[in-house]
Design an enzyme around this catalytic site. Structure first.
Site, PDB file in Angstrom:
ATOM      1  N   THR A 151       0.829  -1.205   0.000  1.00 31.55           N
ATOM      2  CA  THR A 151       0.000   0.000   0.000  1.00 31.55           C
ATOM      3  C   THR A 151       0.861   1.252   0.000  1.00 31.55           C
ATOM      4  O   THR A 151       1.971   1.235   0.524  1.00 31.55           O
ATOM      5  CB  THR A 151      -0.872  -0.036   1.276  1.00 31.55           C
ATOM      6  OG1 THR A 151      -1.835  -1.049   1.111  1.00 31.55           O
ATOM      7  CG2 THR A 151      -1.560   1.271   1.560  1.00 31.55           C
ATOM      8  N   ARG A 171     -13.794  -8.146  -0.673  1.00 33.17           N
ATOM      9  CA  ARG A 171     -13.023  -7.811   0.541  1.00 33.17           C
ATOM     10  C   ARG A 171     -12.490  -6.362   0.470  1.00 33.17           C
ATOM     11  O   ARG A 171     -11.940  -5.940  -0.540  1.00 33.17           O
ATOM     12  CB  ARG A 171     -11.855  -8.791   0.678  1.00 33.17           C
ATOM     13  CG  ARG A 171     -10.972  -8.561   1.910  1.00 33.17           C
ATOM     14  CD  ARG A 171      -9.777  -7.706   1.601  1.00 33.17           C
ATOM     15  NE  ARG A 171      -8.835  -7.634   2.736  1.00 33.17           N
ATOM     16  CZ  ARG A 171      -7.871  -6.733   2.848  1.00 33.17           C
ATOM     17  NH1 ARG A 171      -7.693  -5.840   1.906  1.00 33.17           N
ATOM     18  NH2 ARG A 171      -7.062  -6.735   3.876  1.00 33.17           N
ATOM     19  N   VAL A 172     -12.646  -5.631   1.543  1.00 35.17           N
ATOM     20  CA  VAL A 172     -12.119  -4.271   1.641  1.00 35.17           C
ATOM     21  C   VAL A 172     -11.198  -4.209   2.852  1.00 35.17           C
ATOM     22  O   VAL A 172     -11.515  -4.759   3.905  1.00 35.17           O
ATOM     23  CB  VAL A 172     -13.269  -3.246   1.795  1.00 35.17           C
ATOM     24  CG1 VAL A 172     -12.720  -1.847   2.028  1.00 35.17           C
ATOM     25  CG2 VAL A 172     -14.166  -3.263   0.558  1.00 35.17           C
ATOM     26  N   GLY A 173     -10.046  -3.543   2.694  1.00 37.72           N
ATOM     27  CA  GLY A 173      -9.095  -3.429   3.800  1.00 37.72           C
ATOM     28  C   GLY A 173      -9.236  -2.109   4.547  1.00 37.72           C
ATOM     29  O   GLY A 173     -10.251  -1.410   4.425  1.00 37.72           O
ATOM     30  N   ASP A 174      -8.211  -1.785   5.297  1.00 34.91           N
ATOM     31  CA  ASP A 174      -8.235  -0.573   6.126  1.00 34.91           C
ATOM     32  C   ASP A 174      -7.982   0.707   5.334  1.00 34.91           C
ATOM     33  O   ASP A 174      -8.291   1.798   5.810  1.00 34.91           O
ATOM     34  CB  ASP A 174      -7.167  -0.679   7.226  1.00 34.91           C
ATOM     35  CG  ASP A 174      -5.777  -0.895   6.649  1.00 34.91           C
ATOM     36  OD1 ASP A 174      -5.640  -1.675   5.684  1.00 34.91           O
ATOM     37  OD2 ASP A 174      -4.814  -0.282   7.149  1.00 34.91           O
ATOM     38  N   THR A 227      -0.053   1.002   6.775  1.00 30.72           N
ATOM     39  CA  THR A 227       0.087  -0.120   5.846  1.00 30.72           C
ATOM     40  C   THR A 227       0.299  -1.402   6.637  1.00 30.72           C
ATOM     41  O   THR A 227       1.049  -1.416   7.615  1.00 30.72           O
ATOM     42  CB  THR A 227       1.257   0.072   4.865  1.00 30.72           C
ATOM     43  OG1 THR A 227       1.498  -1.183   4.201  1.00 30.72           O
ATOM     44  CG2 THR A 227       2.545   0.500   5.553  1.00 30.72           C
ATOM     45  N   GLY A 228      -0.373  -2.461   6.234  1.00 29.72           N
ATOM     46  CA  GLY A 228      -0.266  -3.735   6.930  1.00 29.72           C
ATOM     47  C   GLY A 228      -1.518  -4.539   6.655  1.00 29.72           C
ATOM     48  O   GLY A 228      -2.346  -4.146   5.832  1.00 29.72           O
TER      49      GLY A 228
END
Ligand code: ASP
Length: 313
Positions: free
Chosen positions: A178, A206-209, A229-230
């Site tokens: 990211t 799927r959605v991330g942070d 990021t992670g």
């Protein structure tokens, strides 16, 4: 007297090992990081807004195939890209975000337009793209994002039945590429921006942070701007960016203490590998990571440039 201003950017944290990094790849990544931070800094130098600066810094990284955002985005289980991005401006706590967009060359610009030109904060998938095309965005074919490298990564993840990157075939296989930027401008405004392709082999929308305000991105004038990021599944549950801001606001911790407490504390204990970049209201930059590296760069209030990869640098 001019007011202090500064900027930091990242191109993802994770397991980045010296022995797996070729000199050629390293040089190319370092050049991109420097170009990105300089693009944002130029805007700050000319008295521009912090949000303009972070968006232009992120665009440089979205346009490079070296990072997991825009052009270099990882592939989903269905062999396409689905990108998430968000921005926040600290003056009035305005924010904009998109999730799961497939045909937008620079998702970070669309996130900013959601903030500036819609009454909403987060738009997803087809709806987000409909909004973009009404604004005159170009339809970008999936072919633009396709790279042989990401396709091979997807095949190897599918073979192992994994949805996240976890074994190395490439130097950054266990790296969450990211990209993001945070800045303080000469008017005292703080802003943050984050953009990603998410994780390889993701399914079911799927959605991330990275598109979640308070998890991947946060900015509050006089306090702090953060981009993370992670592994998003951890960063969302620990509301990482918002937690750093809350610690500074309520506990009066400095940017270093708040960032390190969050990244090295419960997040790490839960298994949340990754890092963040932050800038406080005086322009102090901080880079925190609990992984072996994070692609990162900054130009501090004295105009000093730093570009780094490994945690021990
Ligand atoms: N945070 C991103 C996500 O989970 C991944 C990354 O940082 O590369 O979608």
């Amino acid at each position: 007297m001019t007011q202090p201003f500064s900027i930091a950017i990242h191109g993802g944290a994770g397991t980045i090992l010296r022995e797996q990094m070729s000199e050629e790849l390293k040089a190319s990544i370092l050049a991109d990081l420097e170009a990105s931070v300089r693009a944002g800094h130029k805007i700050l130098l000319e008295s521009g807004d912090a949000l303009e600066a972070v968006v232009s810094a992120v665009k440089v990284l979205e346009d490079s195939a070296n990072f997991n955002a825009g052009k270099g985005s990882v592939l989903t289980n269905k062999e396409m890209v689905e990108m998430d991005a968000s921005v926040m401006h600290g003056k009035e706590l305005n924010a904009g975000a998109v999730a799961g967009v497939r045909h937008i060359r620079n998702p970070i610009e669309l996130a900013r337009d959601v903030m500036d030109k819609s009454n909403h904060v987060l738009l997803i998938g087809e709806g987000a793209e409909e909004f973009a095309f009404e604004l005159g965005y170009e339809y970008t074919e999936q072919d633009y994002f396709f790279t042989e490298r990401r396709y091979e990564q997807l095949l190897s993840m599918k073979e192992k039945g994994l949805f996240a990157l976890s074994e190395s075939k490439y130097p950054d296989d266990k790296k969450y590429g990211t990209v993001g930027a945070v800045a303080l401008d000469q008017h005292g405004n703080l802003a943050a921006a984050t953009s990603t392709g998410g994780v390889t082999n993701k399914k079911y929308g799927r959605v991330g942070d990275s598109s979640i305000i308070g998890a991947g991105t946060y900015a509050e004038n006089g306090n702090v701007a953060v981009s993370t990021t992670g592994m998003g599944e951890y960063f969302i549950r620990k509301t990482v960016a918002g937690d750093v801001a809350a610690r500074m606001r309520y506990l009066k911790e400095d940017v270093h203490t708040a960032s390190e407490t969050v990244i090295q504390g419960e997040l790490k204990e839960m298994g949340g590998e990754g890092g963040l970049i932050a800038v406080d209201g005086q322009g102090k930059l901080h880079f925190a990571m609990n992984s072996s590296g994070m692609y990162r760069a900054g130009i501090d209030v004295n105009g000093n440039l730093s570009v780094k990869i490994y945690a021990d640098e």
